[in-house]
Design an enzyme around this catalytic site. Sequence first.
Site, PDB file in Angstrom:
ATOM      1  N   ARG A 145       0.842  -1.204   0.000  1.00 32.89           N
ATOM      2  CA  ARG A 145       0.000   0.000   0.000  1.00 32.89           C
ATOM      3  C   ARG A 145       0.876   1.252   0.000  1.00 32.89           C
ATOM      4  NH1 ARG A 145      -3.589  -1.482   5.178  1.00 32.89           N
ATOM      5  NH2 ARG A 145      -1.561  -2.375   5.746  1.00 32.89           N
ATOM      6  N   HIS A 171      -0.625   2.002  16.300  1.00 30.55           N
ATOM      7  CA  HIS A 171      -0.827   0.833  17.170  1.00 30.55           C
ATOM      8  C   HIS A 171       0.239   0.782  18.263  1.00 30.55           C
ATOM      9  CE1 HIS A 171      -3.966  -0.665  14.538  1.00 30.55           C
ATOM     10  NE2 HIS A 171      -3.143  -0.596  13.504  1.00 30.55           N
ATOM     11  N   ASP A 176      -2.379  -6.810  15.407  1.00 32.83           N
ATOM     12  CA  ASP A 176      -1.649  -5.549  15.443  1.00 32.83           C
ATOM     13  C   ASP A 176      -1.904  -4.772  16.731  1.00 32.83           C
ATOM     14  OD1 ASP A 176      -4.236  -4.781  14.875  1.00 32.83           O
ATOM     15  OD2 ASP A 176      -3.776  -3.874  12.939  1.00 32.83           O
ATOM     16  N   LYS A 201       1.721   2.216   7.365  1.00 30.84           N
ATOM     17  CA  LYS A 201       2.105   1.438   8.541  1.00 30.84           C
ATOM     18  C   LYS A 201       3.065   2.218   9.428  1.00 30.84           C
ATOM     19  CE  LYS A 201       0.998  -2.024   9.499  1.00 30.84           C
ATOM     20  NZ  LYS A 201      -0.181  -2.371  10.346  1.00 30.84           N
ATOM     21  N   GLU A 217      -5.882   4.896  13.770  1.00 29.65           N
ATOM     22  CA  GLU A 217      -6.802   4.006  14.493  1.00 29.65           C
ATOM     23  C   GLU A 217      -7.432   4.634  15.717  1.00 29.65           C
ATOM     24  OE1 GLU A 217      -2.794   3.250  16.419  1.00 29.65           O
ATOM     25  OE2 GLU A 217      -3.531   3.592  14.383  1.00 29.65           O
ATOM     26  N   TYR A 258      -1.085   4.614  10.673  1.00 25.59           N
ATOM     27  CA  TYR A 258      -1.434   3.653  11.709  1.00 25.59           C
ATOM     28  C   TYR A 258      -0.226   3.490  12.622  1.00 25.59           C
ATOM     29  CZ  TYR A 258      -5.568   2.175   9.045  1.00 25.59           C
ATOM     30  OH  TYR A 258      -6.782   2.136   8.390  1.00 25.59           O
TER      31      TYR A 258
END
Length: 369
Positions: free
Chosen positions: A15, A96, A270, A75, A118, A94
């Site tokens: 991506r 996490h 994740d 990511k 997120e 993201y």
Amino acid sequence: MIVAVPKEIKTREYRVGMTPAGVRALTEDGHSILIEIGAGIGSGIADEEYRRAGALLTETAEELYARGEMIVKVKEPLPEEYPRLRPGSILFTYLHLAPAPELTAALLQRQVTGVAYETVERADGTLPLLLPMSEVAGRMAVQVGAHYLQKENGGKGVLLAGAPGVRPGRVAILGAGTVGSNALRIAVGMGADVTILDIDPARLAALDEHYGNRIHTLISNSQNIEDEALRADLLIGAVLVAGARAPMLVSREMVGAMSAGSVIVDVAVDQGGCVATTRPTTHDDPVYSVDGVLHYGVANMPGAVSRTSTYALTNATLPYVRKIAASGLAAATAADEALRRGVNTHKGTLCSATVARALGLGWRPYETT
């Protein structure tokens, strides 16, 4: 503002953080967009498409990070990217952080403002930037599970749809949110015998109303989870506590009691995973076995369907990127409470209570003034 989009370096992460349409929109807004050469290739987007949309292409990631005021990724940064993070820059991706103490420490030490997709959360509890990838991951979970249930792939040789005179495969889904409901949709479509568990009776009632006697719904508690885990051919972990570590729902003992060749797809990996035996894997080496039960723990599942995922994700993120670029983070978060909740780190301070609880750290709310 200078908005920079690097090439993702996570294993088989295809991506990219922005489409040419996004570049064009930001360019028309008066901003400068830097794209690392080759960033979009994995999603079928050529460098020339970005150039035509108005982007400036950079040869190296080091140059891109050095010049970019806001870094837009997919990511979380990997350790080799930490030295590129510039103090005072905005990292929009993201993150996490709850199960990632090393990354959290790096963001704090380098005084990066980390805004996590997120944890951008609206007043009604919806997570607009997690939603599109949760939809993709939920749909993929059943597809992946069906693949590994095949005998030649290590499974018990069960076809989820069954056959005339043979019962269909049993699927248990833990969590009836976006991931779970999308997994349910695909599992029902494949003809599986599906049970979905959740702590919210209203959510289960809505699914029951929609699917009727084609599914089974159960309140999520330790007894029901154990019962369904032991009878499942495919167990899908689909639970989420926004920004926090996933709750541990399936114990080591439960996994040991599952039948050999069963498959676990833990989409919550994740966020630490909801199965005791779950650990992160990659697309290069996606599965491993514990007591004969196959575990799929790829933390970037949607990266395997990169073109669909890139366009779905950037449809959701671009409006927020434009808000931040137009007025700066302080003004944008003052005007948008959902975006303010997305700020996890700022000027060396942890700003997320859920991450702080997970990592045992102090925190302070992000101030927009």
